[in-house]
Design a protein around this motif. Sequence first.
Motif, PDB file in Angstrom:
ATOM      1  N   LEU A 152      -0.650 -18.855 -60.920  1.00 31.07           N
ATOM      2  CA  LEU A 152      -1.167 -17.521 -62.691  1.00 31.07           C
ATOM      3  C   LEU A 152      -1.752 -16.548 -62.184  1.00 31.07           C
ATOM      4  CD1 LEU A 152      -0.457 -17.529 -65.287  1.00 31.07           C
ATOM      5  CD2 LEU A 152      -2.541 -19.273 -65.395  1.00 31.07           C
ATOM      6  N   ASN A 153      -1.650 -15.138 -62.280  1.00 30.87           N
ATOM      7  CA  ASN A 153      -2.803 -14.406 -62.000  1.00 30.87           C
ATOM      8  C   ASN A 153      -2.952 -14.084 -60.779  1.00 30.87           C
ATOM      9  OD1 ASN A 153      -2.471 -13.378 -64.893  1.00 30.87           O
ATOM     10  ND2 ASN A 153      -3.744 -15.135 -65.511  1.00 30.87           N
ATOM     11  N   GLY A 154      -2.253 -14.433 -60.078  1.00 25.13           N
ATOM     12  CA  GLY A 154      -2.965 -14.542 -58.520  1.00 25.13           C
ATOM     13  C   GLY A 154      -3.539 -15.636 -58.081  1.00 25.13           C
ATOM     14  N   ALA A 155      -3.949 -16.187 -58.644  1.00 22.24           N
ATOM     15  CA  ALA A 155      -4.063 -17.440 -58.087  1.00 22.24           C
ATOM     16  C   ALA A 155      -3.151 -18.645 -56.448  1.00 22.24           C
ATOM     17  CB  ALA A 155      -4.781 -18.236 -59.249  1.00 22.24           C
ATOM     18  N   LYS A 156      -5.285 -18.695 -55.606  1.00 21.43           N
ATOM     19  CA  LYS A 156      -4.290 -18.963 -54.492  1.00 21.43           C
ATOM     20  C   LYS A 156      -5.007 -20.593 -54.484  1.00 21.43           C
ATOM     21  CE  LYS A 156      -1.822 -15.885 -52.842  1.00 21.43           C
ATOM     22  NZ  LYS A 156      -1.985 -14.556 -52.200  1.00 21.43           N
ATOM     23  N   GLY A 157      -6.226 -20.704 -53.971  1.00 23.86           N
ATOM     24  CA  GLY A 157      -7.060 -22.113 -53.862  1.00 23.86           C
ATOM     25  C   GLY A 157      -8.530 -21.286 -53.246  1.00 23.86           C
ATOM     26  N   CYS A 158      -9.364 -22.326 -53.412  1.00 25.72           N
ATOM     27  CA  CYS A 158     -10.809 -22.703 -53.397  1.00 25.72           C
ATOM     28  C   CYS A 158     -10.603 -22.922 -51.619  1.00 25.72           C
ATOM     29  CB  CYS A 158     -11.157 -23.782 -54.341  1.00 25.72           C
ATOM     30  SG  CYS A 158     -13.379 -23.881 -54.053  1.00 25.72           S
ATOM     31  N   LEU A 159     -11.653 -22.301 -50.925  1.00 26.19           N
ATOM     32  CA  LEU A 159     -11.850 -22.216 -49.362  1.00 26.19           C
ATOM     33  C   LEU A 159     -13.312 -23.163 -49.395  1.00 26.19           C
ATOM     34  CD1 LEU A 159     -10.702 -19.713 -47.924  1.00 26.19           C
ATOM     35  CD2 LEU A 159      -9.426 -21.198 -49.052  1.00 26.19           C
ATOM     36  N   CYS A 160     -14.033 -24.663 -49.246  1.00 24.49           N
ATOM     37  CA  CYS A 160     -14.738 -25.434 -49.278  1.00 24.49           C
ATOM     38  C   CYS A 160     -15.210 -24.982 -48.169  1.00 24.49           C
ATOM     39  CB  CYS A 160     -14.448 -25.847 -49.795  1.00 24.49           C
ATOM     40  SG  CYS A 160     -13.272 -26.827 -51.300  1.00 24.49           S
ATOM     41  N   LEU A 161     -16.119 -23.943 -47.755  1.00 26.14           N
ATOM     42  CA  LEU A 161     -16.878 -23.809 -46.591  1.00 26.14           C
ATOM     43  C   LEU A 161     -18.602 -24.917 -46.439  1.00 26.14           C
ATOM     44  CD1 LEU A 161     -16.446 -20.447 -46.862  1.00 26.14           C
ATOM     45  CD2 LEU A 161     -14.588 -21.786 -45.875  1.00 26.14           C
ATOM     46  N   THR A 162     -18.339 -25.216 -44.976  1.00 24.57           N
ATOM     47  CA  THR A 162     -19.699 -25.627 -44.245  1.00 24.57           C
ATOM     48  C   THR A 162     -20.291 -24.572 -43.475  1.00 24.57           C
ATOM     49  OG1 THR A 162     -18.310 -26.816 -42.223  1.00 24.57           O
ATOM     50  CG2 THR A 162     -18.849 -28.161 -44.213  1.00 24.57           C
ATOM     51  N   GLY A 163     -21.113 -24.487 -42.677  1.00 27.75           N
ATOM     52  CA  GLY A 163     -21.597 -23.470 -42.085  1.00 27.75           C
ATOM     53  C   GLY A 163     -22.147 -23.651 -40.675  1.00 27.75           C
ATOM     54  N   ASP A 197     -28.435 -19.517 -46.504  1.00 28.21           N
ATOM     55  CA  ASP A 197     -29.052 -17.795 -45.903  1.00 28.21           C
ATOM     56  C   ASP A 197     -27.613 -17.607 -45.329  1.00 28.21           C
ATOM     57  OD1 ASP A 197     -31.000 -18.206 -46.340  1.00 28.21           O
ATOM     58  OD2 ASP A 197     -32.093 -19.204 -45.743  1.00 28.21           O
ATOM     59  N   GLU A 198     -26.399 -18.450 -44.881  1.00 26.31           N
ATOM     60  CA  GLU A 198     -25.561 -18.326 -43.226  1.00 26.31           C
ATOM     61  C   GLU A 198     -24.474 -18.283 -44.383  1.00 26.31           C
ATOM     62  OE1 GLU A 198     -28.330 -20.467 -39.809  1.00 26.31           O
ATOM     63  OE2 GLU A 198     -25.820 -20.729 -40.125  1.00 26.31           O
ATOM     64  N   VAL A 199     -24.029 -18.919 -45.288  1.00 22.68           N
ATOM     65  CA  VAL A 199     -22.699 -18.099 -45.890  1.00 22.68           C
ATOM     66  C   VAL A 199     -22.761 -17.870 -47.111  1.00 22.68           C
ATOM     67  CG1 VAL A 199     -20.769 -20.128 -46.709  1.00 22.68           C
ATOM     68  CG2 VAL A 199     -21.867 -21.065 -44.911  1.00 22.68           C
ATOM     69  N   GLY A 200     -23.294 -18.835 -48.171  1.00 27.82           N
ATOM     70  CA  GLY A 200     -23.366 -18.012 -49.797  1.00 27.82           C
ATOM     71  C   GLY A 200     -23.625 -16.641 -49.606  1.00 27.82           C
ATOM     72  N   SER A 201     -24.624 -15.955 -48.587  1.00 24.58           N
ATOM     73  CA  SER A 201     -25.100 -14.402 -48.620  1.00 24.58           C
ATOM     74  C   SER A 201     -23.952 -13.782 -48.105  1.00 24.58           C
ATOM     75  CB  SER A 201     -25.809 -14.455 -47.209  1.00 24.58           C
ATOM     76  OG  SER A 201     -25.390 -15.162 -45.998  1.00 24.58           O
ATOM     77  N   LEU A 202     -23.014 -14.573 -47.796  1.00 24.80           N
ATOM     78  CA  LEU A 202     -21.471 -13.853 -47.232  1.00 24.80           C
ATOM     79  C   LEU A 202     -20.153 -13.507 -47.825  1.00 24.80           C
ATOM     80  CD1 LEU A 202     -21.406 -14.969 -43.205  1.00 24.80           C
ATOM     81  CD2 LEU A 202     -22.410 -12.400 -44.131  1.00 24.80           C
TER      82      LEU A 202
END
Length: 415
Positions: free
Chosen positions: A229-240, A312-317
């Motif tokens: 729907l509208n080009g949605a793919k998925g959520c990438l759940c990231l550690t750091g 600091d290390e993930v959200g900032s990117l």
Amino acid sequence: MTCLKRLLPALIVLALLAGISGCGIKLQYQGEPGGAASPSAGAGVSTPPSADASASPEDDGGASPSPSVPPSPENLVPYNGVVEHLFFHPVVAYPELAFDGDSQQKGIDEYMVTVSEYDKMLQSMYDKNYVIVDWNDVWSEQTDVAGNGRMVKNTLMIPAGKKPLILSYDDVCYYDYMRQNGFTYKLVIKDGALWSYGLDPKGSAVYSQDLDAITILDKFVKQHPDFSLNGAKGCLCLTGYQGILGYRTMTDVNNKTPQAEAARQKEIEAVKPIIAMLRATGWYFGSHSWGHINLSTVSLAAVQRDTERWFDEVGSLIGPTKLMIYPFGARPDGGDVTKTGPIFKYLQSKGFRVFASVGIDAFSKIKPDIDAVINDRMHADGDTLRGQRDRYLKFYDAKLVFDTARPNYGVSWDK
């Protein structure tokens, strides 16, 4: 508005790829145990390969089938039922490396699916009339007359006859152990699209769009746009703690040399266009904590240190996100279903509004006492393939997708 939201990133992707201004990264909370080793200078930094860098499995010269057609707005109908949510870990590209009898084999068998299984699962979900929706479109935050925020479930507008499905992917960081056990190494950009890079069992470099969960879904949606729907793919759940998306962007508290920091900054610059490309093509991000910590057992102080380092290390990117995905599926404070304790309140104060665990169905509940919603996701992996066939038949049949390259640990349905 939703369509515009999807289109805008695609329109500006070239500008984003040309260069993203760096965010300030504060080097606080460097004393946590388990700091990952610093990459050597240039380690893991990708230069997009030339068109003839290597042959890829999909370049077979055959004619492609005609793609399906995305839905038109007049064919959309309101949907207020359950929004299914299925999550994966990175997929096994080379079973002969993953299932070679070493100490990692059992864990990989339990928590991952192979490329063959993933391909069949996507086809089955498409055949069963699921359509991928963006997790962020399911929930929104509204302000009441008193000025208090409150999460509400949106009425999705989806194609008639379709069923909405959220997809999420945990640990999309390409950890060191994965590189030795049959997974791809990282995402790169080639010919204006995302590809994976890795080494095959013989040690040869391989660039492909057929060996990684992200690039496989990209190709599938390109061929079947009505699956999204509208080009949605998925959520990438990231550690750091070992960087993100295959790039070693983390600080190493045990190596503070200028050379180590220069290598890290090189990795940071290398991952920025990958992030931009992902965002422009329907992918989005959530926090999986910095150190993959168990929120049900650690102290509030530990959560605060970990969360600040994640920002600091993930959200900032990756930019802002309201999605918090619990490592190990472990709910904080003894269970956030009935209790809102100090850890939950702290995470909510940092901007997270949607909190996800793991369960037997796609459970969701708006918290009555705080501006947040809790979710459960179902897990596509070897554990459920072997032992929960009936529960997952609404998505796929384990008998039909099960990869015989897996170890002979037995299945509950082989009778």
